[in-house]
Design an enzyme around this catalytic site. Structure first.
Site, mmCIF file in Angstrom:
data_model
loop_
_atom_site.group_PDB
_atom_site.id
_atom_site.type_symbol
_atom_site.label_atom_id
_atom_site.label_comp_id
_atom_site.label_asym_id
_atom_site.label_seq_id
_atom_site.Cartn_x
_atom_site.Cartn_y
_atom_site.Cartn_z
ATOM 1 N N ALA A 68 0.810 -1.210 0.000
ATOM 2 C CA ALA A 68 0.000 0.000 0.000
ATOM 3 C C ALA A 68 0.849 1.267 0.000
ATOM 4 O O ALA A 68 0.439 2.285 -0.554
ATOM 5 C CB ALA A 68 -0.935 -0.003 1.196
ATOM 6 N N THR A 69 2.024 1.223 0.617
ATOM 7 C CA THR A 69 2.862 2.428 0.635
ATOM 8 C C THR A 69 3.243 2.842 -0.778
ATOM 9 O O THR A 69 3.154 4.023 -1.140
ATOM 10 C CB THR A 69 4.118 2.192 1.486
ATOM 11 O OG1 THR A 69 3.733 1.999 2.856
ATOM 12 C CG2 THR A 69 5.070 3.382 1.406
ATOM 13 N N ASN A 143 -6.548 3.167 10.737
ATOM 14 C CA ASN A 143 -5.752 2.038 11.218
ATOM 15 C C ASN A 143 -5.527 2.061 12.723
ATOM 16 O O ASN A 143 -5.266 1.022 13.326
ATOM 17 C CB ASN A 143 -4.399 2.008 10.500
ATOM 18 C CG ASN A 143 -3.573 3.254 10.755
ATOM 19 O OD1 ASN A 143 -4.026 4.367 10.536
ATOM 20 N ND2 ASN A 143 -2.341 3.073 11.211
ATOM 21 N N GLN A 171 -7.314 -0.845 5.578
ATOM 22 C CA GLN A 171 -7.974 -1.486 6.718
ATOM 23 C C GLN A 171 -9.423 -1.862 6.418
ATOM 24 O O GLN A 171 -10.006 -2.683 7.128
ATOM 25 C CB GLN A 171 -7.926 -0.558 7.934
ATOM 26 C CG GLN A 171 -6.544 -0.200 8.416
ATOM 27 C CD GLN A 171 -5.829 -1.356 9.095
ATOM 28 O OE1 GLN A 171 -6.441 -2.320 9.546
ATOM 29 N NE2 GLN A 171 -4.512 -1.273 9.160
ATOM 30 N N SER A 188 -3.758 -3.606 0.515
ATOM 31 C CA SER A 188 -2.586 -4.389 0.909
ATOM 32 C C SER A 188 -3.019 -5.790 1.281
ATOM 33 O O SER A 188 -4.023 -5.978 1.973
ATOM 34 C CB SER A 188 -1.885 -3.718 2.094
ATOM 35 O OG SER A 188 -0.779 -4.473 2.526
ATOM 36 N N HIS A 190 -1.462 -8.140 3.227
ATOM 37 C CA HIS A 190 -1.195 -8.691 4.552
ATOM 38 C C HIS A 190 -2.141 -8.177 5.631
ATOM 39 O O HIS A 190 -2.090 -8.618 6.774
ATOM 40 C CB HIS A 190 0.267 -8.475 4.953
ATOM 41 C CG HIS A 190 0.620 -7.092 5.395
ATOM 42 N ND1 HIS A 190 0.726 -6.742 6.708
ATOM 43 C CD2 HIS A 190 0.925 -5.979 4.693
ATOM 44 C CE1 HIS A 190 1.079 -5.468 6.810
ATOM 45 N NE2 HIS A 190 1.203 -4.986 5.599
ATOM 46 N N THR A 226 9.027 -6.852 -12.008
ATOM 47 C CA THR A 226 8.564 -8.227 -12.191
ATOM 48 C C THR A 226 7.646 -8.627 -11.047
ATOM 49 O O THR A 226 8.009 -8.520 -9.876
ATOM 50 C CB THR A 226 9.760 -9.185 -12.253
ATOM 51 O OG1 THR A 226 10.607 -8.815 -13.340
ATOM 52 C CG2 THR A 226 9.302 -10.622 -12.439
ATOM 53 N N CYS A 309 3.755 3.609 16.434
ATOM 54 C CA CYS A 309 4.347 2.282 16.239
ATOM 55 C C CYS A 309 5.293 2.255 15.046
ATOM 56 O O CYS A 309 6.206 1.450 14.981
ATOM 57 C CB CYS A 309 3.249 1.229 16.077
ATOM 58 S SG CYS A 309 2.133 1.532 14.703
#
Length: 365
Positions: A68-69, A143, A171, A188, A190, A226, A309
């Site tokens: 996402a970044t 988030n 999120q 994202s 994960h 790739t 964090c």
């Protein structure tokens, strides 16, 4: 270890792991190669693209990214100066990947304040989003405190001013409907029980972005690099499971949230709106609590504190400060994140331990 940090990352779904395994162990072709094995790898990527896109609005194209970044950087930096290169409007509670990228873009920016409930004031937004604005960037589900912003209304204001609406849906993807009015959507894997290292940027048809990464242009909208069939396949299966299990997951999380609030009791205050929120995020505070000490004493509980964090700086969260908390209250806040693989027993047992640690602190004080 009891894991209660789902906003940071989610456990990998076993089904996603199994989908990735052949591409890690046996099938190593480049999905951009023209030979038969390359075409097989490309087919796996396209199946995954369709699975991920099924939870996104119609009328656009999904480009896989490293996460996402990258997607947010591309969306913010890639708007052409000729049409959408005007000032940016965003919110004070956005992720650093938005706020820092907006600052680095060099474009004029307005950062809107939010209320004590964590929500933007639409009247203030309407005043700020004027003709000539190029981009409005807002997070669907925060988030840190889990509140759900009025993205559809912000998109309408953006379009009235001739601007694009960028939605950070990291999120919310698969959990909260993404309004059709979005023009750019960052996601994202994960955060939805998929693998780390892959995300995506959904781009509405007709929106053109300048490349962020230059090279082979492997992804049709202009992203070079790739792709990993393994990561894409894992993302695809994770997205499919989010769709298939949507009702069950939502019911499970609602039960956990209600049980947790009941077990915590009245001494613990919810940060952010109690109604307009994703209930897998429980951000709470207790007066005088030393969260760092609780985390040190309960090292087999994985949860987040009210300090930043991302940087590990120990400074209070900019989100908690934006909703009006003092530094002391922010440092007395914890975030419990739970979901599909969290049991009620382990959540309530963890809360009992956190409450006991807080009671000991209060007695000692």
């Amino acid at each position: 270890m009891t894991y209660l940090d789902y906003q940071s990352t989610t456990p990998l779904a076993p089904e996603a792991f199994e989908a990735m395994l052949p591409w890690l162990r046996d099938q190593h072709a480049n999905p951009h190669s023209p030979h038969r094995e390359g075409r097989r790898a490309r087919a796996a990527v396209e199946v995954a693209r369709d699975q991920v896109a099924a939870l996104l609005p119609p009328g656009g194209r999904l480009a896989f990214t490293s996460g996402a970044t990258e997607a947010l950087n591309w969306a913010i930096k890639g708007a052409p100066e000729s049409r959408w290169g005007g000032p940016i409007v965003t919110l004070a509670t956005e992720h650093a990947a938005v706020l820092d990228t907006v600052a680095a873009s060099g474009r004029p920016a307005t950062v809107l304040p939010i209320g004590a409930d964590g929500l933007v004031d639409l009247a203030q937004a309407a005043t700020a989003i004027r003709p000539g604005t190029g981009l409005v960037a807002a997070m669907l589900v925060n988030n840190e405190i889990g509140v759900i912003q009025p993205i559809a209304e912000l998109a309408a204001l953006a379009h009235e001013a001739g601007a694009l609406l960028l939605c950070d849906a990291v999120q919310g993807y698969g959990r909260v409907p993404i309004p059709d009015g979005c023009d750019l959507v960052a996601i994202s894997a994960h955060k939805v029980h998929g693998p780390k290292g892959v995300g995506g940027l959904w781009i509405r048809d007709g929106v053109k972005l300048a490349p962020l990464l230059h090279g082979g242009g492997q992804e049709e909208p202009g992203r070079s690099g790739t792709l990993s069939p393994a990561l894409c396949a894992g993302f695809g299966i994770a997205a499919r499971l989010m769709a298939e299990r949507a009702d069950d997951d939502a019911s499970h999380i609602a039960r956990l949230f209600a049980a947790a609030r009941d077990r915590l009791g009245p001494d613990w205050i919810l940060n952010g709106s109690s109604d307009l929120r994703y209930r897998g995020n429980l951000n709470i505070r207790r007066a005088g609590l030393d969260v760092a000490r609780v985390m040190s004493d309960q090292r087999d509980l994985a949860f987040s504190s009210g300090s930043a964090c991302a940087s590990g700086s120990g400074r209070p969260s900019h989100v908690l400060r934006a909703i009006g908390l003092s530094d002391t209250d922010a440092r007395s806040s914890i975030r419990l994140g739970f979901g599909r693989y969290t049991t009620e027993h382990e959540l309530l047992a963890a809360i009992d331990r956190i409450r006991a640690a807080a009671d000991i602190q209060r007695i000692a004080a």
